[in-house]
Motif scaffolding. Structure first.
Motif, PDB file in Angstrom:
ATOM      1  N   ASP A   1      21.526  88.954  30.374  1.00  0.00           N
ATOM      2  CA  ASP A   1      20.400  89.885  30.359  1.00  0.00           C
ATOM      3  C   ASP A   1      20.820  91.246  30.894  1.00  0.00           C
ATOM      4  OD1 ASP A   1      18.509  88.214  29.256  1.00  0.00           O
ATOM      5  OD2 ASP A   1      17.740  87.500  31.171  1.00  0.00           O
ATOM      6  N   ALA A   2      20.203  92.283  30.347  1.00  0.00           N
ATOM      7  CA  ALA A   2      20.397  93.684  30.756  1.00  0.00           C
ATOM      8  C   ALA A   2      21.735  94.262  30.314  1.00  0.00           C
ATOM      9  CB  ALA A   2      20.248  93.855  32.272  1.00  0.00           C
ATOM     10  N   THR A   3      22.533  93.505  29.551  1.00  0.00           N
ATOM     11  CA  THR A   3      23.796  94.060  29.059  1.00  0.00           C
ATOM     12  C   THR A   3      23.680  94.599  27.634  1.00  0.00           C
ATOM     13  OG1 THR A   3      24.548  91.890  28.248  1.00  0.00           O
ATOM     14  CG2 THR A   3      25.147  92.498  30.510  1.00  0.00           C
ATOM     15  N   LEU A   4      22.557  94.330  26.975  1.00  0.00           N
ATOM     16  CA  LEU A   4      22.373  94.772  25.594  1.00  0.00           C
ATOM     17  C   LEU A   4      21.033  95.491  25.486  1.00  0.00           C
ATOM     18  CD1 LEU A   4      23.627  94.593  22.693  1.00  0.00           C
ATOM     19  CD2 LEU A   4      22.149  92.603  22.339  1.00  0.00           C
ATOM     20  N   PRO A   5      21.036  96.813  25.213  1.00  0.00           N
ATOM     21  CA  PRO A   5      19.770  97.541  25.111  1.00  0.00           C
ATOM     22  C   PRO A   5      18.903  97.010  23.975  1.00  0.00           C
ATOM     23  CG  PRO A   5      21.646  99.050  25.262  1.00  0.00           C
ATOM     24  CD  PRO A   5      22.210  97.676  25.040  1.00  0.00           C
ATOM     25  N   PRO A   6      17.588  97.002  24.154  1.00  0.00           N
ATOM     26  CA  PRO A   6      16.696  96.506  23.100  1.00  0.00           C
ATOM     27  C   PRO A   6      16.907  97.161  21.744  1.00  0.00           C
ATOM     28  CG  PRO A   6      15.478  96.719  25.147  1.00  0.00           C
ATOM     29  CD  PRO A   6      16.852  97.315  25.393  1.00  0.00           C
ATOM     30  N   LYS A   7      17.333  98.443  21.727  1.00  0.00           N
ATOM     31  CA  LYS A   7      17.522  99.117  20.439  1.00  0.00           C
ATOM     32  C   LYS A   7      18.645  98.494  19.636  1.00  0.00           C
ATOM     33  CE  LYS A   7      20.618 102.751  22.209  1.00  0.00           C
ATOM     34  NZ  LYS A   7      20.818 104.211  22.334  1.00  0.00           N
ATOM     35  N   HIS A   8      19.509  97.696  20.285  1.00  0.00           N
ATOM     36  CA  HIS A   8      20.596  97.039  19.570  1.00  0.00           C
ATOM     37  C   HIS A   8      20.371  95.536  19.399  1.00  0.00           C
ATOM     38  CE1 HIS A   8      22.881 100.644  19.262  1.00  0.00           C
ATOM     39  NE2 HIS A   8      23.115 100.761  20.543  1.00  0.00           N
ATOM     40  N   TRP A   9      19.164  95.062  19.714  1.00  0.00           N
ATOM     41  CA  TRP A   9      18.836  93.666  19.441  1.00  0.00           C
ATOM     42  C   TRP A   9      18.683  93.453  17.935  1.00  0.00           C
ATOM     43  CZ3 TRP A   9      14.295  92.474  23.363  1.00  0.00           C
ATOM     44  CH2 TRP A   9      14.800  92.555  24.672  1.00  0.00           C
ATOM     45  N   ARG A  10      19.018  92.275  17.491  1.00  0.00           N
ATOM     46  CA  ARG A  10      18.735  91.900  16.100  1.00  0.00           C
ATOM     47  C   ARG A  10      17.223  91.928  15.891  1.00  0.00           C
ATOM     48  NH1 ARG A  10      19.482  85.805  15.009  1.00  0.00           N
ATOM     49  NH2 ARG A  10      21.353  86.240  16.250  1.00  0.00           N
ATOM     50  N   GLN A  11      16.783  92.649  14.857  1.00  0.00           N
ATOM     51  CA  GLN A  11      15.342  92.765  14.645  1.00  0.00           C
ATOM     52  C   GLN A  11      15.036  93.252  13.228  1.00  0.00           C
ATOM     53  OE1 GLN A  11      13.798  96.365  16.953  1.00  0.00           O
ATOM     54  NE2 GLN A  11      15.858  96.093  17.834  1.00  0.00           N
ATOM     55  N   THR A  12      13.833  92.948  12.779  1.00  0.00           N
ATOM     56  CA  THR A  12      13.345  93.430  11.496  1.00  0.00           C
ATOM     57  C   THR A  12      12.738  94.814  11.683  1.00  0.00           C
ATOM     58  OG1 THR A  12      12.889  91.171  10.739  1.00  0.00           O
ATOM     59  CG2 THR A  12      11.760  92.964   9.597  1.00  0.00           C
ATOM     60  N   VAL A  13      13.111  95.746  10.801  1.00  0.00           N
ATOM     61  CA  VAL A  13      12.662  97.138  10.913  1.00  0.00           C
ATOM     62  C   VAL A  13      12.273  97.652   9.526  1.00  0.00           C
ATOM     63  CG1 VAL A  13      14.143  97.604  12.910  1.00  0.00           C
ATOM     64  CG2 VAL A  13      15.017  98.025  10.595  1.00  0.00           C
ATOM     65  N   PRO A  14      11.524  98.765   9.462  1.00  0.00           N
ATOM     66  CA  PRO A  14      11.274  99.401   8.155  1.00  0.00           C
ATOM     67  C   PRO A  14      12.603  99.764   7.492  1.00  0.00           C
ATOM     68  CG  PRO A  14       9.820 100.299   9.824  1.00  0.00           C
ATOM     69  CD  PRO A  14      10.803  99.443  10.555  1.00  0.00           C
ATOM     70  N   ASN A  15      12.679  99.563   6.196  1.00  0.00           N
ATOM     71  CA  ASN A  15      13.926  99.777   5.467  1.00  0.00           C
ATOM     72  C   ASN A  15      14.199 101.266   5.251  1.00  0.00           C
ATOM     73  OD1 ASN A  15      16.148  99.670   3.815  1.00  0.00           O
ATOM     74  ND2 ASN A  15      15.058  98.830   2.044  1.00  0.00           N
ATOM     75  N   PRO A  16      15.273 101.815   5.862  1.00  0.00           N
ATOM     76  CA  PRO A  16      15.581 103.239   5.660  1.00  0.00           C
ATOM     77  C   PRO A  16      16.146 103.549   4.280  1.00  0.00           C
ATOM     78  CG  PRO A  16      16.582 102.375   7.693  1.00  0.00           C
ATOM     79  CD  PRO A  16      16.172 101.197   6.861  1.00  0.00           C
ATOM     80  N   TRP A  17      16.560 102.516   3.532  1.00  0.00           N
ATOM     81  CA  TRP A  17      17.180 102.712   2.220  1.00  0.00           C
ATOM     82  C   TRP A  17      16.448 101.868   1.168  1.00  0.00           C
ATOM     83  CZ3 TRP A  17      20.022 101.929   6.720  1.00  0.00           C
ATOM     84  CH2 TRP A  17      20.732 103.048   7.182  1.00  0.00           C
ATOM     85  N   PRO A  18      15.209 102.238   0.853  1.00  0.00           N
ATOM     86  CA  PRO A  18      14.396 101.403  -0.044  1.00  0.00           C
ATOM     87  C   PRO A  18      14.918 101.306  -1.469  1.00  0.00           C
ATOM     88  CG  PRO A  18      13.312 103.504   0.405  1.00  0.00           C
ATOM     89  CD  PRO A  18      14.478 103.422   1.333  1.00  0.00           C
ATOM     90  N   LYS A  19      15.820 102.212  -1.872  1.00  0.00           N
ATOM     91  CA  LYS A  19      16.328 102.172  -3.245  1.00  0.00           C
ATOM     92  C   LYS A  19      17.533 101.235  -3.400  1.00  0.00           C
ATOM     93  CE  LYS A  19      14.671 106.798  -4.483  1.00  0.00           C
ATOM     94  NZ  LYS A  19      15.048 108.138  -5.022  1.00  0.00           N
ATOM     95  N   GLU A  20      18.076 100.763  -2.289  1.00  0.00           N
ATOM     96  CA  GLU A  20      19.219  99.855  -2.367  1.00  0.00           C
ATOM     97  C   GLU A  20      18.742  98.428  -2.620  1.00  0.00           C
ATOM     98  OE1 GLU A  20      22.254 100.687  -2.520  1.00  0.00           O
ATOM     99  OE2 GLU A  20      22.158 102.776  -1.871  1.00  0.00           O
ATOM    100  N   PRO A  21      19.489  97.667  -3.423  1.00  0.00           N
ATOM    101  CA  PRO A  21      19.057  96.299  -3.736  1.00  0.00           C
ATOM    102  C   PRO A  21      19.150  95.372  -2.531  1.00  0.00           C
ATOM    103  CG  PRO A  21      21.224  96.747  -4.669  1.00  0.00           C
ATOM    104  CD  PRO A  21      20.722  98.048  -4.131  1.00  0.00           C
ATOM    105  N   SER A  22      18.409  94.289  -2.613  1.00  0.00           N
ATOM    106  CA  SER A  22      18.427  93.284  -1.554  1.00  0.00           C
ATOM    107  C   SER A  22      19.850  92.783  -1.324  1.00  0.00           C
ATOM    108  CB  SER A  22      17.522  92.118  -1.950  1.00  0.00           C
ATOM    109  OG  SER A  22      17.585  91.089  -1.000  1.00  0.00           O
ATOM    110  N   GLY A  23      20.213  92.634  -0.072  1.00  0.00           N
ATOM    111  CA  GLY A  23      21.548  92.165   0.278  1.00  0.00           C
ATOM    112  C   GLY A  23      22.526  93.273   0.608  1.00  0.00           C
ATOM    113  N   THR A  24      22.192  94.527   0.266  1.00  0.00           N
ATOM    114  CA  THR A  24      23.081  95.643   0.592  1.00  0.00           C
ATOM    115  C   THR A  24      23.224  95.772   2.103  1.00  0.00           C
ATOM    116  OG1 THR A  24      22.429  96.835  -1.411  1.00  0.00           O
ATOM    117  CG2 THR A  24      23.472  98.128   0.342  1.00  0.00           C
ATOM    118  N   ILE A  25      24.447  95.997   2.538  1.00  0.00           N
ATOM    119  CA  ILE A  25      24.749  96.189   3.960  1.00  0.00           C
ATOM    120  C   ILE A  25      25.092  97.652   4.179  1.00  0.00           C
ATOM    121  CG2 ILE A  25      26.355  95.615   5.826  1.00  0.00           C
ATOM    122  CD1 ILE A  25      26.692  92.854   4.497  1.00  0.00           C
TER     123      ILE A  25
END
Length: 232
Positions: A59-83
């Motif tokens: 705990d406290a070694t990983l900031p919440p902004k770097h937790w694995r999480q679902t977020v709004p897609n910044p690249w909506p034109k890219e197909p599913s699965g794009t990294i």
């Protein structure tokens, strides 16, 4: 009856009390307790059903902004699965659909070894061997024992590739860059590796399970000023 002596004594006492200094105010403030870091999500706990143990993230070694999480897609034109890897944000996104993406914290290549471009996810490996490229051996000759010719380093807790690796190719040619595990929590969001994209083992296992072979991988060009020791 108030005598002269009693009056004089009381007057002196009053005078002394009137001239006395009030109690001194505290010279220091009470210590303030810093806000407590939120506990990590359960999926950052220890993993015990892998071939090699994976310890829990502290705990406290990983900031919440770097937790694995679902977020709004910044690249909506890219197909599913794009990294998409954003080195300046220290994050990797996997497009789920036009609306949402899954975001992970990453460590990216240090100055001088960073790589950017568009590649193809050619294949993945569980607990991969680390086969050190010739260019790295030229910089660190002591790594020659882990060269391609020597078969590389055995998988395990000491292998810097970690629990999973995703291999990036361009036009059918191996770029020699990988998305892999083995990162330390303190390095997530920092430019510290020799060019590869590193995740926590808990996150790279999750990414590996979601990855689509043949999908597009985009590594954005860093816009951070050079020589500043990038930290996100």
């Amino acid at each position: 009856m108030l005598t002269r002596r009693a009056f004089t004594a009381s007057a002196v006492a009053f005078g002394l009390s009137a001239c006395a200094k009030p109690p001194a105010a505290p010279t220091t403030r009470a210590a303030t307790t810093p806000p407590k870091a939120p506990p990590l999500p359960p999926f950052y706990g220890a993993i015990t059903d892998e071939p090699y143990p994976i310890p829990a993230i502290v705990d406290a070694t990983l900031p919440p902004k770097h937790w694995r999480q679902t977020v709004p897609n910044p690249w909506p034109k890219e197909p599913s699965g794009t990294i998409i890897v954003d080195p300046d944000a220290g994050n990797l996104h996997v497009v789920q659909d036009s609306d949402i993406a899954l975001r992970y914290g990453v460590s990216v290549g240090a100055e001088g070894f960073a790589w950017a471009g568009v590649a193809r996810l050619q294949f993945c490996r569980d607990w991969p061997r680390w086969k050190v490229p010739a260019a790295m051996i030229a910089r660190q000759p002591d790594l020659a024992r882990f060269s391609v010719a020597n078969g590389g380093m055995d998988p395990g807790p000491d292998n810097p590739m970690g629990a999973r690796a995703l291999y990036l190719f361009q036009d059918g040619v191996d770029t020699l860059y990988r998305i892999h595990g083995g990162a330390e929590a303190r390095d997530i969001g920092r430019a510290v590796s020799s060019g590869c994209i590193r995740l926590l083992d808990q996150d790279v296992i999750d990414l590996h399970d979601r990855a689509i072979h043949g999908s597009k991988v985009i590594v954005l060009t860093s816009l951070a000023p050079q020589g500043l020791g990038t930290v996100f």
